[in-house]
Design a protein around this motif. Structure first.
Motif, mmCIF file in Angstrom:
data_model
loop_
_atom_site.group_PDB
_atom_site.id
_atom_site.type_symbol
_atom_site.label_atom_id
_atom_site.label_comp_id
_atom_site.label_asym_id
_atom_site.label_seq_id
_atom_site.Cartn_x
_atom_site.Cartn_y
_atom_site.Cartn_z
ATOM 1 N N ASP A 190 0.841 -1.210 0.000
ATOM 2 C CA ASP A 190 0.000 0.000 0.000
ATOM 3 C C ASP A 190 0.874 1.257 0.000
ATOM 4 O OD1 ASP A 190 -2.232 -1.593 0.075
ATOM 5 O OD2 ASP A 190 -2.570 -1.380 2.236
ATOM 6 N N ALA A 191 1.915 1.224 0.828
ATOM 7 C CA ALA A 191 2.793 2.395 0.922
ATOM 8 C C ALA A 191 3.515 2.631 -0.398
ATOM 9 C CB ALA A 191 3.796 2.184 2.051
ATOM 10 N N GLU A 192 3.960 1.560 -1.053
ATOM 11 C CA GLU A 192 4.663 1.715 -2.332
ATOM 12 C C GLU A 192 3.731 2.287 -3.398
ATOM 13 O OE1 GLU A 192 6.213 -2.122 -3.205
ATOM 14 O OE2 GLU A 192 8.034 -1.858 -2.001
ATOM 15 N N VAL A 193 2.497 1.777 -3.428
ATOM 16 C CA VAL A 193 1.534 2.284 -4.406
ATOM 17 C C VAL A 193 1.269 3.761 -4.170
ATOM 18 C CG1 VAL A 193 -0.876 2.168 -5.167
ATOM 19 C CG2 VAL A 193 0.436 0.065 -4.859
ATOM 20 N N GLU A 194 1.067 4.135 -2.904
ATOM 21 C CA GLU A 194 0.788 5.536 -2.590
ATOM 22 C C GLU A 194 1.985 6.417 -2.923
ATOM 23 O OE1 GLU A 194 -2.104 6.835 -1.773
ATOM 24 O OE2 GLU A 194 -2.881 4.792 -2.046
ATOM 25 N N GLN A 195 3.167 5.894 -2.695
ATOM 26 C CA GLN A 195 4.369 6.667 -2.996
ATOM 27 C C GLN A 195 4.488 6.949 -4.495
ATOM 28 O OE1 GLN A 195 7.981 4.701 -1.841
ATOM 29 N NE2 GLN A 195 9.246 6.520 -2.072
ATOM 30 N N VAL A 196 4.274 5.922 -5.310
ATOM 31 C CA VAL A 196 4.366 6.104 -6.763
ATOM 32 C C VAL A 196 3.225 6.983 -7.273
ATOM 33 C CG1 VAL A 196 4.387 4.918 -8.988
ATOM 34 C CG2 VAL A 196 5.563 3.903 -7.039
ATOM 35 N N LYS A 197 2.047 6.829 -6.702
ATOM 36 C CA LYS A 197 0.908 7.673 -7.097
ATOM 37 C C LYS A 197 1.179 9.137 -6.760
ATOM 38 C CE LYS A 197 -2.942 4.404 -7.032
ATOM 39 N NZ LYS A 197 -4.253 4.049 -6.392
ATOM 40 N N ALA A 198 1.798 9.356 -5.609
ATOM 41 C CA ALA A 198 2.121 10.737 -5.222
ATOM 42 C C ALA A 198 3.110 11.339 -6.215
ATOM 43 C CB ALA A 198 2.698 10.743 -3.809
ATOM 44 N N ARG A 199 4.080 10.531 -6.628
ATOM 45 C CA ARG A 199 5.035 11.023 -7.622
ATOM 46 C C ARG A 199 4.340 11.297 -8.942
ATOM 47 N NH1 ARG A 199 10.702 8.058 -9.421
ATOM 48 N NH2 ARG A 199 11.327 9.640 -10.995
ATOM 49 N N ARG A 200 3.415 10.446 -9.338
ATOM 50 C CA ARG A 200 2.663 10.664 -10.577
ATOM 51 C C ARG A 200 1.853 11.950 -10.490
ATOM 52 N NH1 ARG A 200 -2.196 6.686 -11.878
ATOM 53 N NH2 ARG A 200 -2.961 7.840 -10.062
ATOM 54 N N THR A 201 1.253 12.196 -9.345
ATOM 55 C CA THR A 201 0.464 13.417 -9.166
ATOM 56 C C THR A 201 1.341 14.654 -9.314
ATOM 57 O OG1 THR A 201 -1.083 12.289 -7.693
ATOM 58 C CG2 THR A 201 -0.983 14.692 -7.543
ATOM 59 N N ARG A 202 2.531 14.602 -8.726
ATOM 60 C CA ARG A 202 3.442 15.740 -8.841
ATOM 61 C C ARG A 202 3.846 15.970 -10.298
ATOM 62 N NH1 ARG A 202 5.805 13.268 -4.283
ATOM 63 N NH2 ARG A 202 7.536 12.503 -5.582
ATOM 64 N N ASP A 203 4.122 14.881 -11.015
ATOM 65 C CA ASP A 203 4.512 15.019 -12.426
ATOM 66 C C ASP A 203 3.355 15.545 -13.261
ATOM 67 O OD1 ASP A 203 6.996 14.143 -11.791
ATOM 68 O OD2 ASP A 203 6.827 12.163 -12.729
ATOM 69 N N GLU A 204 2.149 15.072 -12.974
ATOM 70 C CA GLU A 204 0.991 15.566 -13.717
ATOM 71 C C GLU A 204 0.770 17.055 -13.459
ATOM 72 O OE1 GLU A 204 -2.088 12.991 -12.359
ATOM 73 O OE2 GLU A 204 -1.796 11.518 -13.967
ATOM 74 N N GLU A 205 0.968 17.460 -12.221
ATOM 75 C CA GLU A 205 0.803 18.885 -11.893
ATOM 76 C C GLU A 205 1.841 19.723 -12.623
ATOM 77 O OE1 GLU A 205 1.080 18.930 -7.668
ATOM 78 O OE2 GLU A 205 -1.025 18.363 -7.343
ATOM 79 N N ARG A 206 3.069 19.224 -12.693
ATOM 80 C CA ARG A 206 4.118 19.934 -13.436
ATOM 81 C C ARG A 206 3.770 20.003 -14.915
ATOM 82 N NH1 ARG A 206 9.609 17.206 -12.858
ATOM 83 N NH2 ARG A 206 10.218 19.009 -14.130
ATOM 84 N N LEU A 207 3.259 18.889 -15.451
ATOM 85 C CA LEU A 207 2.907 18.853 -16.871
ATOM 86 C C LEU A 207 1.773 19.822 -17.184
ATOM 87 C CD1 LEU A 207 3.375 17.477 -19.639
ATOM 88 C CD2 LEU A 207 1.670 15.776 -18.936
ATOM 89 N N ASN A 208 0.779 19.867 -16.298
ATOM 90 C CA ASN A 208 -0.407 20.696 -16.549
ATOM 91 C C ASN A 208 -0.192 22.159 -16.186
ATOM 92 O OD1 ASN A 208 -1.812 18.410 -17.383
ATOM 93 N ND2 ASN A 208 -2.516 17.946 -15.289
ATOM 94 N N SER A 209 0.883 22.425 -15.462
ATOM 95 C CA SER A 209 1.107 23.815 -15.040
ATOM 96 C C SER A 209 1.616 24.697 -16.171
ATOM 97 C CB SER A 209 2.113 23.828 -13.879
ATOM 98 O OG SER A 209 3.413 23.425 -14.345
ATOM 99 N N GLY A 210 2.158 24.093 -17.198
ATOM 100 C CA GLY A 210 2.723 24.856 -18.300
ATOM 101 C C GLY A 210 4.106 25.399 -18.004
ATOM 102 N N ALA A 211 4.669 25.022 -16.879
ATOM 103 C CA ALA A 211 5.982 25.549 -16.496
ATOM 104 C C ALA A 211 7.087 24.957 -17.344
ATOM 105 C CB ALA A 211 6.238 25.264 -15.026
ATOM 106 N N ILE A 212 6.820 23.825 -17.978
ATOM 107 C CA ILE A 212 7.852 23.176 -18.787
ATOM 108 C C ILE A 212 7.519 23.429 -20.257
ATOM 109 C CG2 ILE A 212 8.962 21.002 -19.382
ATOM 110 C CD1 ILE A 212 8.205 19.952 -16.651
ATOM 111 N N SER A 213 8.409 24.109 -20.924
ATOM 112 C CA SER A 213 8.180 24.446 -22.332
ATOM 113 C C SER A 213 9.147 23.725 -23.263
ATOM 114 C CB SER A 213 8.301 25.972 -22.533
ATOM 115 O OG SER A 213 9.586 26.416 -22.101
#
Length: 247
Positions: free
Chosen positions: A69-92
């Motif tokens: 459970d902890a591993e899944v949550e850890q990877v999901k948290a990382r995915r959420t951070r990457d999605e937020e970075r992708l959707n923020s438009g900060a990376i061009s």
């Protein structure tokens, strides 16, 4: 050896109580509950072994599930951070975007693999919990049966012990007035001949060995003084003459 005929006759009462005590002790040791208790105790140990094994598996699998459970949550948290970075438009930078999208795909695959492992652990845990519950239920039933059987055995023993106490009191009464040397001979004979040390002579037959005494020996017995302690010529037990001896 010489002994008053009354004392010799008392040996038969003494023998009767000793025989009763031996029977009661045999019954005490042979109660069917003894074998049943041993069987139930062995079954309880077997089931408890299964219970301990299942309990250990539940503990280990519970820890494995928490880790999964902890591993899944850890990877999901990382995915959420990457999605937020992708959707923020900060990376061009196209290369950085491509790298981030590639990482998101890898994270999705990793999450899927971890969730499959997590599901497998959950299924194994559920099976182990089922085995644990079954073992606990079986152990409860066997324990209840064992307790009931033990109570039944103890009740039977109490009855036999009460009867034995009565027989001991009657034995003590029967031994009153019997000379110590005669009692010693009787006890020695009883030890030598399987618990039967004195027997009555009735109808020309020794009630110890159940053999009829031949005529010559009967004549010697008839000629012996009343206070003489006799032995059966066939089995060697103390032979007590009675009014029904057939002499």
């Amino acid at each position: 050896m010489k002994a008053d005929p009354t004392a010799q006759s008392a040996l038969l009462d003494l023998q009767a109580q000793d025989s009763l005590l031996a029977q009661l002790e045999h019954r005490r040791k042979s109660l069917p509950e003894h074998a049943r208790i041993e069987e139930l105790q062995a079954r309880a140990r077997e089931i408890d072994g299964l219970r301990i094994e299942a309990d250990t598996q539940v503990s280990d699998l519970s820890a494995a599930q928490r880790k999964a459970d902890a591993e899944v949550e850890q990877v999901k948290a990382r995915r959420t951070r990457d999605e937020e970075r992708l959707n923020s438009g900060a990376i061009s930078n196209p290369k950085d975007l491509e790298s981030l999208q590639h990482e998101l795909g890898a994270l999705e695959r990793r999450i899927s693999s971890l969730e499959d492992d997590e599901l497998e652990v959950m299924e194994s845990l559920e099976e182990a919990q089922g085995r644990l519950l079954a073992a606990e239920a079986d152990l409860g039933e066997v324990t209840e049966d064992l307790n009931q059987t033990t109570d039944a055995r103890d009740a039977a023993i109490r009855v036999l012990d009460e009867q034995a106490a009565g027989a001991q009191a009657d034995r003590a009464q029967a031994a009153t007035g019997v000379p110590d040397d005669l009692v010693a001979q009787y006890d020695k004979s009883r030890a030598q001949y399987g618990g039967l040390g004195a027997a009555a002579l009735r109808a020309k037959r020794c009630e110890g060995c159940r053999l009829e005494i031949n005529g010559a020996d009967l004549r010697e017995i008839a000629a012996a003084p009343e206070d003489e302690v006799l032995r059966c010529p066939e089995c060697g037990r103390i032979l007590v003459r009675t009014p029904e001896s057939g002499l």
